[in-house]
Design a protein around this motif. Structure first.
Motif, PDB file in Angstrom:
ATOM      1  N   ASN A   1      38.725  36.083  39.726  1.00 52.55           N
ATOM      2  CA  ASN A   1      37.751  36.914  39.577  1.00 52.55           C
ATOM      3  C   ASN A   1      38.351  38.186  37.349  1.00 52.55           C
ATOM      4  O   ASN A   1      38.062  38.687  37.141  1.00 52.55           O
ATOM      5  CB  ASN A   1      37.412  38.508  40.055  1.00 52.55           C
ATOM      6  N   LEU A   2      40.016  37.533  38.183  1.00 52.55           N
ATOM      7  CA  LEU A   2      41.242  38.090  36.665  1.00 52.55           C
ATOM      8  C   LEU A   2      41.773  38.526  37.007  1.00 52.55           C
ATOM      9  O   LEU A   2      42.275  38.944  35.909  1.00 52.55           O
ATOM     10  CB  LEU A   2      40.471  37.013  35.699  1.00 52.55           C
TER      11      LEU A   2
ATOM     12  N   ALA B   1      47.031  35.105  49.876  1.00 51.31           N
ATOM     13  CA  ALA B   1      46.695  34.979  51.128  1.00 51.31           C
ATOM     14  C   ALA B   1      47.198  34.886  52.538  1.00 51.31           C
ATOM     15  O   ALA B   1      47.606  33.594  52.350  1.00 51.31           O
ATOM     16  CB  ALA B   1      44.292  34.963  51.148  1.00 51.31           C
TER      17      ALA B   1
ATOM     18  N   PRO C   1      47.410  32.327  40.934  1.00 51.84           N
ATOM     19  CA  PRO C   1      45.948  31.838  41.583  1.00 51.84           C
ATOM     20  C   PRO C   1      44.939  33.094  41.136  1.00 51.84           C
ATOM     21  O   PRO C   1      44.602  34.158  41.152  1.00 51.84           O
ATOM     22  CB  PRO C   1      45.547  31.656  42.773  1.00 51.84           C
TER      23      PRO C   1
ATOM     24  N   HIS D   1      44.442  28.633  47.708  1.00 52.34           N
ATOM     25  CA  HIS D   1      44.168  29.442  46.474  1.00 52.34           C
ATOM     26  C   HIS D   1      46.187  29.185  46.253  1.00 52.34           C
ATOM     27  O   HIS D   1      46.378  28.371  45.252  1.00 52.34           O
ATOM     28  CB  HIS D   1      44.392  30.232  46.688  1.00 52.34           C
TER      29      HIS D   1
END
Ligand SMILES: Cc1ncc(COP(=O)(O)O)c(C=O)c1O
Ligand SMILES: N[C@@H](CCOP(=O)(O)O)C(=O)O
Length: 526
Positions: free
Chosen positions: A336-337, A473, A333, A444
């Motif tokens: 901010n990449l 997470a 996922p 996510h």
């Protein structure tokens, strides 16, 4: 109903109330209806004698032992790394020592940590595989960490004494047998659970590296008074924990009312200065960049390429866990990449140094409500436009102007990668269905599973393919979204809800409910 059954005091939107303390504005966080206020600060009014000092620590500890081993062993430090402009051509001579405080290249572009690949390549793939494998599951400092077990490829020059580690990494990679079979018709589906970590997300992998380097810089008397980040919740949790462990001040910029209670209480507990700002993540990111340019606060977001050196070890771990066999696909996922590039870099280093022969195809999965990369990909990489990120249950990736966009495009183009998106309903249903097979994932990861479902339905991913979904997470950080779903509190959602049943506390009533339940599970007895 479910909220009140589980915890009547849980509020979906934590409130952060500014207060004034010691003549400076500071913050107090209200996570439930009861307020943390100045009265909750510890005061010693009973004039009792101070407690006795703690006993002396034992004479040796794991750091002492590691130091002793190093002095016996031959010099182990022939490897080096430096900052270079990201994706610079061969003719570029711009570079910086990792001991400099620099986040951008001269032209304003991103930086990358470049290792001395020639020095690393003096040892063959078998050497590295054996070395990394030999360190798993030990408590030897600092190699007991999944990140520092690859120290030569991460920060080769740092003194192990300067490392700040919670022995992060080595997270489990488990076979998602039931989800694979029942929901996507696959036999070889795996979940890399990076959320089973010290602060509950993959951010620990990067933060141990960044805070260790800050620790080193401070010992060198470099001007670093504190470390700061903008965050949707997980970066701030990791930053504050590692800083607290090293005794370094941390400052976190959070978008007010946009992160979960569990995430918010993490930096509060770890003693960070928590600023709750009336903006979104992109607004916080802009501010922290401006502030870190002015004040001696070191920037801890993934714009800082040190972070990605730690995060890339999750990719190396996946290969290691498959006994150095390469999966066909890895789905991550993206917000901010930084992470998608970190995975690419980890796989690519393993290929370049001969540990494996190829790299997997990467998929980056975004929430449809915050999908700038997806739109860019769909345009054939023609023109990138930042978006205004809308609210999403995948709140940690509610990011419209990702700082690592160039890194993500590079990673995807060089891995024959794909970008997918997930609507709110899709990501929540995927999360709930995964949970029903024994997982307890974050939204996510629901985004990543949605990408998998879509790519399986379209036949891009085959039923025999080996796929790894990266779970970023811990689900417990996002319990409220699950409560809302199962309670039927989300308009238009709840297809797979499983709310608790209110039953009168008498034998007959309980028997009635149980009979219905057992019959529904065993139709042959109907
Ligand atoms: C839980 C979680 N998943 C995924 C991401 C996305 O990672 P990245 O920002 O590196 O794309 C983040 C943070 O952005 C996150 O906190
Ligand atoms: N999800 C992140 C957003 C910031 O990403 P970063 O990797 O650049 O720090 C968070 O948890 O704050």
């Amino acid at each position: 109903m479910l909220s009140s059954l589980l915890n009547p005091s849980i509020s979906t939107t934590p409130i952060i109330k500014p207060i004034t303390r010691n003549n400076r504005a500071s913050t107090v966080v209200t996570c439930t209806s009861s307020t943390f206020d100045s009265s909750s600060q510890i005061t010693n009014n009973n004039h009792s004698p101070p407690p006795p000092p703690p006993p002396d620590p034992p004479h040796t500890n794991i750091k002492d032992e590691a130091r002793r081993q190093r002095s016996v062993a031959a010099a182990d430090n022939t490897f080096t790394a430096k900052y270079v402009p990201f994706n610079a051509g061969f003719d570029s001579s711009e570079s910086y020592s990792l001991d400099e405080i620099v986040y951008r290249s001269r032209s304003g572009g991103l930086l990358d940590v470049q290792h001395d690949m020639e020095a690393l390549a003096r040892f063959d793939g078998a050497y590295w595989r054996t070395l990394f494998d030999s360190r798993v599951g030990k408590t030897t400092w600092p190699y007991g960490s999944g990140v520092w077990s690859k120290k030569e490829w991460v920060l080769p020059e740092i003194d192990p004494d300067d490392i700040v580690s919670a022995f992060e990494g080595n997270s489990n990679l488990f076979w998602a047998e039931r989800f694979g079979k029942h929901f996507v018709g696959m036999n070889d589906l795996w979940v890399k659970h990076c959320g089973i970590s010290h602060t509950g997300s993959f951010k620990d992998l990067g933060m141990t590296v960044l805070v260790s380097q800050v620790n080193r810089l401070r010992k060198m008397n470099r001007p670093v008074v504190g470390v700061g980040c903008a965050s949707t919740g997980d970066t701030s949790a990791a930053l504050s924990a590692y800083c607290a462990s090293a005794g370094i001040p941390s400052i976190v910029f959070l978008p007010a009312n946009k992160i979960s209670t569990a995430q918010l209480i993490q930096p509060v507990s770890n003693g960070a200065l928590v600023l709750s700002l009336e903006t979104d993540f992109d607004g916080c990111m802009k501010l922290i960049r401006e502030i870190t340019a002015e004040l001696p606060i070191y920037l801890a977001n993934s714009l800082n390429s040190l972070r990605l050196e730690g995060q890339k070890t999750a990719a190396i771990e996946i290969l290691q866990q498959f006994n150095w066999e390469v999966p066909d696909w890895v789905i991550v996922p993206g917000g901010n990449l930084g992470n998608i590039y970190a995975f690419y870099k980890g796989f690519k280093m393993c290929q370049d140094l001969g540990l494996v022969e190829k790299i997997p195809r990467l998929v980056c999965a975004q929430a449809a409500n915050a999908n700038p990369l997806y739109l860019y990909y769909k345009s054939g990489w023609k023109e990138f436009k930042a978006v205004k990120a809308n609210s999403t249950f995948a709140s940690a990736i509610q990011i419209g102007d990702p700082v690592s966009i160039d890194r993500a495009v590079y990673a995807l183009r060089n891995s024959n990668g794909i970008v997918e998106e997930a609507t709110e309903e899709e990501l929540m249903n995927a999360m709930v269905q995964a949970d029903s097979t024994g997982m307890f994932i974050c939204p996510h990861t629901g985004v990543a599973l949605t990408a998998l479902i879509k790519l399986r339905n379209s036949g891009v991913i085959g039923g025999e393919d080996r796929v790894v979904v990266v779970s970023t997470a811990h689900g417990l950080k996002f319990a409220q979204s699950k409560i809302d779903y199962h309670s039927g509190n989300i308009p238009g959602m709840g297809q797979f809800a499983n709310p608790p049943v209110s039953v009168k506390a008498d034998f007959g009533s309980v028997m009635d409910v149980l009979k219905d339940f057992l019959l529904s599970k065993s139709p042959k007895y109907k």
